[in-house]
Design an enzyme around this catalytic site. Sequence first.
Site, PDB file in Angstrom:
ATOM      1  N   LYS A 135      36.886  46.509  36.441  1.00 25.67           N
ATOM      2  CA  LYS A 135      38.334  46.408  36.587  1.00 25.67           C
ATOM      3  C   LYS A 135      38.985  46.139  35.235  1.00 25.67           C
ATOM      4  O   LYS A 135      38.475  45.374  34.421  1.00 25.67           O
ATOM      5  CB  LYS A 135      38.693  45.271  37.552  1.00 25.67           C
ATOM      6  CG  LYS A 135      40.152  45.290  37.978  1.00 25.67           C
ATOM      7  CD  LYS A 135      40.428  46.461  38.893  1.00 25.67           C
ATOM      8  CE  LYS A 135      41.909  46.767  39.017  1.00 25.67           C
ATOM      9  NZ  LYS A 135      42.508  47.341  37.796  1.00 25.67           N
TER      10      LYS A 135
ATOM     11  N   SER B  46      45.517  42.485  35.976  1.00 25.41           N
ATOM     12  CA  SER B  46      44.957  43.099  37.193  1.00 25.41           C
ATOM     13  C   SER B  46      43.479  42.831  37.416  1.00 25.41           C
ATOM     14  O   SER B  46      42.928  43.239  38.452  1.00 25.41           O
ATOM     15  CB  SER B  46      45.201  44.615  37.172  1.00 25.41           C
ATOM     16  OG  SER B  46      46.529  44.903  37.522  1.00 25.41           O
TER      17      SER B  46
ATOM     18  N   LYS C 196      42.463  41.495  40.691  1.00 22.98           N
ATOM     19  CA  LYS C 196      42.080  42.311  41.847  1.00 22.98           C
ATOM     20  C   LYS C 196      40.580  42.280  42.120  1.00 22.98           C
ATOM     21  O   LYS C 196      40.146  42.715  43.196  1.00 22.98           O
ATOM     22  CB  LYS C 196      42.555  43.754  41.652  1.00 22.98           C
ATOM     23  CG  LYS C 196      44.078  43.901  41.574  1.00 22.98           C
ATOM     24  CD  LYS C 196      44.490  45.367  41.466  1.00 22.98           C
ATOM     25  CE  LYS C 196      46.002  45.542  41.414  1.00 22.98           C
ATOM     26  NZ  LYS C 196      46.565  45.343  40.077  1.00 22.98           N
TER      27      LYS C 196
ATOM     28  N   SER D  23      44.441  50.729  40.171  1.00 25.49           N
ATOM     29  CA  SER D  23      44.950  49.371  39.970  1.00 25.49           C
ATOM     30  C   SER D  23      46.331  49.208  40.599  1.00 25.49           C
ATOM     31  O   SER D  23      47.233  48.595  40.021  1.00 25.49           O
ATOM     32  CB  SER D  23      45.004  49.018  38.484  1.00 25.49           C
ATOM     33  OG  SER D  23      45.163  47.627  38.305  1.00 25.49           O
TER      34      SER D  23
END
Length: 378
Positions: free
Chosen positions: A222, A59, A62, A119
Amino acid sequence: MFKKWFTILLSAIFLTIPVLSASALSEEDISSPSAILMDANSGKILYEKNAHEQRPCASITKVMTLTLVMEAVDSGKIHMDDVVTASQHAASMGGSDIWLEEGEQMTVDDMIKATAVASANDAAVALAEFVSGSEEDFVAAMNAKARELGMDKTVFKNCNGLDENGHITSAYDVALMSRELMKHKKIFDYTNIWLDSLRGGETQIVNTNKLLKTYDGITGLKTGTTGAAGSCISATAERDGMSLIAVVLGADSGKERFKDAATLLDHGFANYESRRLSLNDTLEPIAIDGGMKDSVKILCEQSASLTVPKGEGEAIEQNISLPESVTAPVKRGDRVGELSFSLNGEQIAKFDITAAEDAEKKSFGSIISVLWQSLIRM
């Protein structure tokens, strides 16, 4: 419903990260197979371990998704209060999500919050479709942005980081795109959130970045975890004006991921300091050859901070390189010289010195024009 609250409960359990003493880091100090520590202001690499090795990043993908979304917001293409309608495709995403149903609507603001904090794979796809019309077109834009940033080890296959053959990047490339996202200061309004809600308080979300509760100065950014990628993080933190990016890919567990990221950040803050580079002298006008005026004012617009080893900031030297004169015509903004800074004999930064005004070339016509204007004023 049980699945929803069980997931939230697991997310709420965070790990206490030990602070290690700062010293020169070796590869053995970082247990994860790939990592990097970068100064966010200058892009200088302060530590790396297999930083250019291609790996999946889950993730952390992202980060690029949010970069393109924030660009769309800043350009006015989309607005925070715009309503996004979830497609069947977006609602079909697995992994971490906010359980969007086909046709469900949320604002751009809430979709960003879901993506950055929880997320949410489904929210990321919904945003991608809203910005570009389809996830496929959005992913093409992600790859174009990656090439623009020099991310030559990166290929995106989707916008949320779910495992897919050929979806790869590197720790160095993750640091590059993290640095790009950090230019959009609004993103920190989301990445700093620990606990929040959606759907009018019906859905609780908890940040997947547990360093928010354990690390002084953490600002984001993140996390990501999949079977192929392992546990990953791009951790950003700021202290005393110095902003750092620590990227960890392929850790064996969330605990190791957070431990390695904290170790990298500790190393940076303990051994480096941020120094603001500024012109120490007044720039005198520069002479003009063959111009309608004898000289023009010059300026140097520089606003930068540089990260240097602690204790060496006072040794930074300034050098101004200017010719005795320049030849007309000169336009405002034309480069006429250079301001540079060096440390221990090595150039560490440079800035253009430019003309602050125009200087027309001397000609018969220009002389007649000046004489005519003088006569008018008499």
